[in-house]
Design an enzyme around this catalytic site. Structure first.
Site, PDB file in Angstrom:
ATOM      1  N   HIS A 166       0.821  -1.212   0.000  1.00 26.31           N
ATOM      2  CA  HIS A 166       0.000   0.000   0.000  1.00 26.31           C
ATOM      3  C   HIS A 166       0.852   1.257   0.000  1.00 26.31           C
ATOM      4  O   HIS A 166       2.080   1.213   0.151  1.00 26.31           O
ATOM      5  CB  HIS A 166      -0.956   0.000   1.197  1.00 26.31           C
ATOM      6  N   CYS A 182       3.004  -5.139   6.691  1.00 23.15           N
ATOM      7  CA  CYS A 182       2.612  -4.682   5.368  1.00 23.15           C
ATOM      8  C   CYS A 182       3.797  -4.008   4.672  1.00 23.15           C
ATOM      9  O   CYS A 182       4.750  -3.581   5.311  1.00 23.15           O
ATOM     10  CB  CYS A 182       1.441  -3.712   5.456  1.00 23.15           C
TER      11      CYS A 182
END
Length: 220
Positions: A166, A182
């Protein structure tokens, strides 16, 4: 002499009246309002699509997005993530790859394995998973998508996991080990990657102690 002077006077008056009439007509069409500038609506700005780089791209360093030589047996379109060196490679034909600087999991939150991109989202909403809320109970339970969202401009969700590739609204964290597992890129890079990869693309996350298959040895 008297008549000539009188004619000059009459002509001057006529010119004055004609000029006044033109000024009056223009003023009637758009009368002057001294407060207009104060209360006029501001020109609409274009919507912001992604915040500007704070550091990795502007300084011309190794973390900036660039095409590099990269030998691998993986097919073009595969994403390879080198967490040890904070790089993400998008494999391209001809022994090349697009390399991006990334932020990865901090100590205790790194992981490795093979996943696939199961879905993609633009300006995604963020709902922290229960595990994260348990560790950080002060976190909001929901953040709507937008420039202030921690997931940034784009997100690519990895199959069978809570992990994502992301964007970020904190570009100074690129090159650092800061996340809960992440993979984050600056917004301009995640938009670029998002536009290049497709749902179903293979994602290989290398073990943290291992370097990428082949280090880039030259830059185009």
């Amino acid at each position: 002499m008297y008549n000539l002077s009188r004619l000059k006077t009459v002509a001057a008056v006529a010119i004055f009246l004609a000029t006044s009439a033109l000024s009056t007509t223009a003023a009637s069409a758009k009368p002057f309002n001294p407060f207009e500038a104060l209360f006029a609506p501001q020109q609409q700005q274009q919507p912001v699509t992604a915040p500007a780089y704070a550091n990795p791209q502007d300084d011309g360093g190794e973390l900036r997005r660039q095409i590099v030589n990269y030998r691998t047996n993986e097919a073009p379109g595969t994403v390879i993530i080198d967490t040890a060196n904070t790089y993400l490679y998008l494999v391209m034909p001809g022994g090349k790859a697009m390399r991006y600087g990334i932020g990865v999991g901090r100590e205790g939150f790194t992981w490795s394995g093979v996943k696939a991109i199961e879905r993609k989202a633009e300006w995604p909403d963020w709902t922290p998973p229960p595990e994260m809320i348990h560790r950080q109970p002060y976190l909001p339970r929901f953040v709507a998508g937008g420039p202030s969202n921690p997931l940034g401009a784009r997100a690519m969700y990895l199959s069978g996991s809570m992990y994502r590739i992301h964007g970020t609204n904190a570009p100074e964290t690129i090159g650092e080990h800061v996340s809960s597992g992440c993979i984050r890129l600056v917004n301009e890079d995640v938009i670029d990657l998002y536009n290049r990869v497709h749902v179903g693309a293979k994602v290989v996350v290398l073990p943290g102690a291992r370097r990428a298959a082949t280090e880039a040895n030259s830059v185009n």
